[in-house]
Write a protein that holds these residues in place. Sequence first.
Motif, PDB file in Angstrom:
ATOM      1  N   UNK A 156       0.495  -0.693  -0.002  1.00  0.00           N
ATOM      2  CA  UNK A 156      -0.186  -0.063  -0.383  1.00  0.00           C
ATOM      3  C   UNK A 156       1.182   1.409   0.198  1.00  0.00           C
ATOM      4  N   UNK A 157       0.170   2.403  -0.846  1.00  0.00           N
ATOM      5  CA  UNK A 157       1.418   3.406  -0.867  1.00  0.00           C
ATOM      6  C   UNK A 157       1.506   4.046   0.128  1.00  0.00           C
ATOM      7  N   UNK A 158       0.088   4.107   1.023  1.00  0.00           N
ATOM      8  CA  UNK A 158       0.422   4.771   2.342  1.00  0.00           C
ATOM      9  C   UNK A 158       0.969   4.194   3.200  1.00  0.00           C
ATOM     10  N   UNK A 159       1.233   2.902   2.960  1.00  0.00           N
ATOM     11  CA  UNK A 159       2.640   2.125   4.220  1.00  0.00           C
ATOM     12  C   UNK A 159       3.900   2.862   3.959  1.00  0.00           C
ATOM     13  N   UNK A 160       4.390   2.486   2.428  1.00  0.00           N
ATOM     14  CA  UNK A 160       5.004   3.293   1.555  1.00  0.00           C
ATOM     15  C   UNK A 160       5.421   4.690   2.537  1.00  0.00           C
ATOM     16  N   UNK A 161       4.579   5.362   2.930  1.00  0.00           N
ATOM     17  CA  UNK A 161       4.761   6.514   3.320  1.00  0.00           C
ATOM     18  C   UNK A 161       5.077   7.066   4.730  1.00  0.00           C
ATOM     19  N   UNK A 162       4.570   6.022   5.196  1.00  0.00           N
ATOM     20  CA  UNK A 162       5.147   5.920   6.892  1.00  0.00           C
ATOM     21  C   UNK A 162       6.132   5.385   7.500  1.00  0.00           C
ATOM     22  N   UNK A 163       6.306   4.286   6.282  1.00  0.00           N
ATOM     23  CA  UNK A 163       7.085   3.112   6.428  1.00  0.00           C
ATOM     24  C   UNK A 163       8.621   4.243   6.546  1.00  0.00           C
ATOM     25  N   UNK A 190       7.980   9.721  -3.326  1.00  0.00           N
ATOM     26  CA  UNK A 190       7.778   9.520  -5.417  1.00  0.00           C
ATOM     27  C   UNK A 190       8.176   8.464  -5.195  1.00  0.00           C
ATOM     28  N   UNK A 191       6.888   7.685  -5.824  1.00  0.00           N
ATOM     29  CA  UNK A 191       6.763   6.180  -6.453  1.00  0.00           C
ATOM     30  C   UNK A 191       7.443   6.210  -7.447  1.00  0.00           C
ATOM     31  N   UNK A 192       8.159   4.781  -7.303  1.00  0.00           N
ATOM     32  CA  UNK A 192       9.231   4.608  -8.549  1.00  0.00           C
ATOM     33  C   UNK A 192       8.743   3.105  -9.121  1.00  0.00           C
ATOM     34  N   UNK A 193       8.518   2.767  -7.684  1.00  0.00           N
ATOM     35  CA  UNK A 193       7.702   0.706  -8.723  1.00  0.00           C
ATOM     36  C   UNK A 193       7.487   0.031  -7.399  1.00  0.00           C
ATOM     37  N   UNK A 194       6.765  -0.784  -7.748  1.00  0.00           N
ATOM     38  CA  UNK A 194       6.004  -1.532  -6.100  1.00  0.00           C
ATOM     39  C   UNK A 194       7.041  -1.888  -5.821  1.00  0.00           C
ATOM     40  N   UNK A 195       6.137  -2.685  -4.524  1.00  0.00           N
ATOM     41  CA  UNK A 195       6.482  -3.618  -3.728  1.00  0.00           C
ATOM     42  C   UNK A 195       5.723  -4.558  -3.251  1.00  0.00           C
ATOM     43  N   UNK A 196       6.047  -5.744  -3.330  1.00  0.00           N
ATOM     44  CA  UNK A 196       5.161  -7.662  -3.335  1.00  0.00           C
ATOM     45  C   UNK A 196       5.245  -7.766  -2.154  1.00  0.00           C
ATOM     46  N   UNK A 197       4.454  -8.640  -1.590  1.00  0.00           N
ATOM     47  CA  UNK A 197       4.123  -9.111  -0.399  1.00  0.00           C
ATOM     48  C   UNK A 197       5.878 -10.549  -0.449  1.00  0.00           C
ATOM     49  N   UNK A 198       6.152 -10.070   0.895  1.00  0.00           N
ATOM     50  CA  UNK A 198       7.814 -11.224   0.983  1.00  0.00           C
ATOM     51  C   UNK A 198       8.967 -10.305   0.666  1.00  0.00           C
ATOM     52  N   UNK A 199       8.705  -9.161   0.132  1.00  0.00           N
ATOM     53  CA  UNK A 199       9.869  -8.171  -0.705  1.00  0.00           C
ATOM     54  C   UNK A 199      10.703  -8.041   0.993  1.00  0.00           C
ATOM     55  N   UNK A 200      11.886  -7.670   1.215  1.00  0.00           N
ATOM     56  CA  UNK A 200      12.766  -7.193   1.923  1.00  0.00           C
ATOM     57  C   UNK A 200      13.126  -5.800   1.046  1.00  0.00           C
ATOM     58  N   UNK A 201      12.257  -5.140   2.679  1.00  0.00           N
ATOM     59  CA  UNK A 201      12.454  -3.153   1.834  1.00  0.00           C
ATOM     60  C   UNK A 201      13.323  -3.237   3.150  1.00  0.00           C
ATOM     61  N   UNK A 202      14.571  -2.034   2.564  1.00  0.00           N
ATOM     62  CA  UNK A 202      15.672  -1.234   3.506  1.00  0.00           C
ATOM     63  C   UNK A 202      15.258   0.190   2.632  1.00  0.00           C
ATOM     64  N   UNK A 203      15.795   0.859   3.880  1.00  0.00           N
ATOM     65  CA  UNK A 203      15.731   2.398   3.349  1.00  0.00           C
ATOM     66  C   UNK A 203      17.562   2.657   3.703  1.00  0.00           C
ATOM     67  N   UNK A 204      17.588   3.983   2.678  1.00  0.00           N
ATOM     68  CA  UNK A 204      18.875   4.602   2.866  1.00  0.00           C
ATOM     69  C   UNK A 204      19.068   5.785   3.229  1.00  0.00           C
ATOM     70  N   UNK A 205      18.791   6.349   4.128  1.00  0.00           N
ATOM     71  CA  UNK A 205      18.440   8.419   4.677  1.00  0.00           C
ATOM     72  C   UNK A 205      19.531   8.349   4.813  1.00  0.00           C
ATOM     73  N   UNK A 206      19.786  10.421   4.240  1.00  0.00           N
ATOM     74  CA  UNK A 206      20.438  10.985   4.111  1.00  0.00           C
ATOM     75  C   UNK A 206      20.597  12.004   5.262  1.00  0.00           C
ATOM     76  N   UNK A 207      21.073  12.612   6.305  1.00  0.00           N
ATOM     77  CA  UNK A 207      20.253  14.314   7.111  1.00  0.00           C
ATOM     78  C   UNK A 207      20.804  14.862   5.945  1.00  0.00           C
ATOM     79  N   UNK A 208      20.613  15.962   5.220  1.00  0.00           N
ATOM     80  CA  UNK A 208      21.139  17.050   4.624  1.00  0.00           C
ATOM     81  C   UNK A 208      21.708  17.871   5.054  1.00  0.00           C
ATOM     82  N   UNK A 209      21.357  18.889   5.942  1.00  0.00           N
ATOM     83  CA  UNK A 209      21.628  20.123   7.038  1.00  0.00           C
ATOM     84  C   UNK A 209      20.243  19.336   8.080  1.00  0.00           C
ATOM     85  N   UNK A 210      20.531  20.077   9.320  1.00  0.00           N
ATOM     86  CA  UNK A 210      20.299  20.755  10.143  1.00  0.00           C
ATOM     87  C   UNK A 210      20.325  21.994  11.423  1.00  0.00           C
ATOM     88  N   UNK A 211      19.244  22.935  11.927  1.00  0.00           N
ATOM     89  CA  UNK A 211      19.351  23.936  12.202  1.00  0.00           C
ATOM     90  C   UNK A 211      18.491  24.057  13.921  1.00  0.00           C
TER      91      UNK A 211
END
Length: 143
Positions: free
Chosen positions: A59-66, A91-112
């Motif tokens: 579900x797209x909402x699950x992608x956004x939540x995650x 930005x949704x680029x492709x679908x994920x399916x049941x059983x897929x393992x999804x990993x996040x890759x996040x960078x902090x651009x800057x902080x104040x």
Amino acid sequence: MKKQDTGEFIIPDGFERSDGQAPFGSHSGPYYQKITSENKLIRALHVKPYHLNSMRFLHGGMLMTFADAAMASVIIHETDRPCVTLKMNSEFLSAALEGDWIETHVDIVRTTKTIAFARGGLMVRGKMIFKCDGVFHFVRKKS
């Protein structure tokens, strides 16, 4: 590698279950995480049947939540300061399916003093399926 409780899925090396402290996470997870040798936090999700939409895609909402939770988790990990989301772009680029393992890759651009800016994406088998960026407000911890 170690097996999940069901014995059906093998959690990749270095990942451990991360239930966190947010009550909502107990309904949307379970989530996993690992800290790399570079002290980077990577969050992960094993897509279950209850994460799917009517077309049997994650579900797209699950992608956004995650993604939202992952960006906040990285900010907290790297700054040791709690935060809440002010704005998030997806930005949704492709679908994920049941059983897929999804990993996040996040960078902090800057902080104040009060704001953190982050960007990242979600990957399945080395392929980017979702991109995001967000603005987060640092908050005081509740007693």
